[in-house]
Motif scaffolding. Structure first.
Motif, short mmCIF file in Angstrom:
data_model
loop_
_atom_site.label_atom_id
_atom_site.label_comp_id
_atom_site.label_asym_id
_atom_site.label_seq_id
_atom_site.Cartn_x
_atom_site.Cartn_y
_atom_site.Cartn_z
N PHE A 106 41.84 41.47 47.00
CA PHE A 106 40.80 40.70 47.42
C PHE A 106 40.52 39.72 45.99
O PHE A 106 40.57 39.92 45.21
N PHE A 108 37.92 36.37 45.64
CA PHE A 108 36.70 35.76 46.18
C PHE A 108 36.33 34.79 45.32
O PHE A 108 36.52 34.57 44.12
N SER A 187 39.07 47.28 47.55
CA SER A 187 37.98 46.46 48.15
C SER A 187 36.66 46.74 47.19
O SER A 187 35.83 45.88 46.80
N ALA A 231 37.16 34.58 51.20
CA ALA A 231 37.94 35.99 50.88
C ALA A 231 39.33 35.66 50.95
O ALA A 231 39.97 35.72 52.16
N PRO A 322 29.94 41.15 48.89
CA PRO A 322 31.51 41.57 49.09
C PRO A 322 32.04 42.88 49.53
O PRO A 322 33.15 42.90 50.04
N ALA A 326 34.54 42.71 52.53
CA ALA A 326 35.95 43.42 51.94
C ALA A 326 36.24 44.44 53.41
O ALA A 326 37.47 44.86 53.86
#
Length: 344
Positions: A106, A108, A187, A231, A322, A326
């Motif tokens: 991920f 961000f 995540s 994301a 987040p 995620a």
């Protein structure tokens, strides 16, 4: 033995968006402590909307730790909130229950505004500055002012010194608006580091007498941009196998789960996802190659590589958690079988 300043950091029980909290204890260790050496620590949950006053004990459980470059012998200790038994996750503890996959990556993109005296940094006392245009990736006092770049550069150095995987900064479209990017594999890891980067930014701004405004549309229904937290995501299968058939099934699943995603993509998103200012409407789902107005932007590299690589969900907003973002992305991905053909 060296005395270390342990800053225990956690998320409180405020909704729809939790706040960061922190308090310090001093402990002596022979060297920089391991995570296992850091003790559980209690706090008054009635002051953070996590307990009633008649039974206010909550417990902080260390889950990640980082050097604190702003303090001599400092340690940043990210914690989960537990019930008084120290074992049961508190209902506000989203980290303990999210889906996690070390093969899921991920990235961000945290947008935010610097605020001072109730308005974005650089705005005049009344009215508005010159229209948007020169501020994005801008250079020069008239575009970025005298202090914002100093803060973002210092924040970048703090994150890197702490071992947070900070990947970049830039001035954003609106006056006083900036962005930083955090990448992580898994995540939990990615979300942990985003929360820690937010903490370091907010703490840093205290000495400048500036606040961070995370609201996704702080200037309301105007032509000034809102703030997102796009994301970027991929799984091992998306990077290594992929394929057009799998991609199309994946997009269908994201469309079917639209409401589930919007529910955890940050409050007040209806103010931001209007279909204007390079956003898709909150009421629809769409994808498009290099389309900044789509729900999910598909990079040219993804298509050119046989529908393999990463995708960008542009709907999460700057106030989003987040952990939940995620986790919801992984939930939707998990509904798509990976036995389909990888042929483009």
């Amino acid at each position: 033995m060296t005395k270390y300043k342990l800053e225990y950091i956690w998320l409180d029980g405020y909704t729809p968006t939790p706040n960061l909290r922190g308090k310090t204890q001093i402990k002596a260790f022979d060297s920089f402590p391991t995570l296992e050496q850091l003790p559980l620590w209690g706090f008054d949950g009635s002051s953070t909307k996590q307990a009633e006053g008649s039974s206010s004990d909550c417990v902080l459980k260390p889950v990640r730790h980082f050097p604190d470059p702003a303090r001599t012998n400092g340690v940043l200790v990210l914690c989960e909130v537990m019930m008084p038994d120290g074992k049961t996750p508190h209902p506000s503890n989203k980290r303990a229950t999210i889906l996690d996959d070390e093969g899921a990556w991920f990235g961000f993109e945290q947008e935010y505004f610097f605020y001072k005296n109730g308005r974005p940094l650089g705005f005049p006392e009344t009215g508005f500055p010159a229209p948007q245009g020169p501020y994005y990736t801008g250079v020069g006092y008239s575009n970025v002012g005298s202090v914002a770049r100093q803060i973002v550069e210092e924040h970048l150095d703090l994150c890197l010194a702490a071992g947070i995987n900070h990947e970049g900064i830039n001035a954003e479209v609106a006056k006083g608006q900036w962005e930083f990017q955090i990448f992580g594999k898994g995540s939990k890891r990615a979300a942990d580091e985003m929360w820690m980067a937010r903490y370091l930014m907010q703490r840093l701004c205290e000495k400048y007498e500036i606040d961070i405004e995370y609201h996704c549309k702080p200037l309301g229904d105007t032509d000034w941009n809102g703030s997102g937290m796009h994301a970027n995501f991929s799984t091992s299968y998306m990077r290594e196998v992929g394929g057009k058939e799998y991609f199309e099934k994946l997009m269908a699943a994201f469309g079917d789960a639209r409401e589930d995603h919007i529910a955890v993509y940050g409050p007040d998103n209806h103010m931001r996802l209007t279909g204007k200012h390079e956003t898709a409407s909150i009421h629809t789902f769409s994808w498009g190659v290099a389309d900044r107005g789509a729900s999910i932007r598909v990079p040219h590299s993804f298509v050119n590589n046989g529908y393999k690589g990463y995708l960008e969900d542009r709907r999460p907003n700057s106030m989003g958690d987040p952990y939940q973002i995620a986790s919801q992305i992984l939930k939707t991905i998990s509904t798509v079988p990976t036995e389909v053909s990888a042929a483009a």
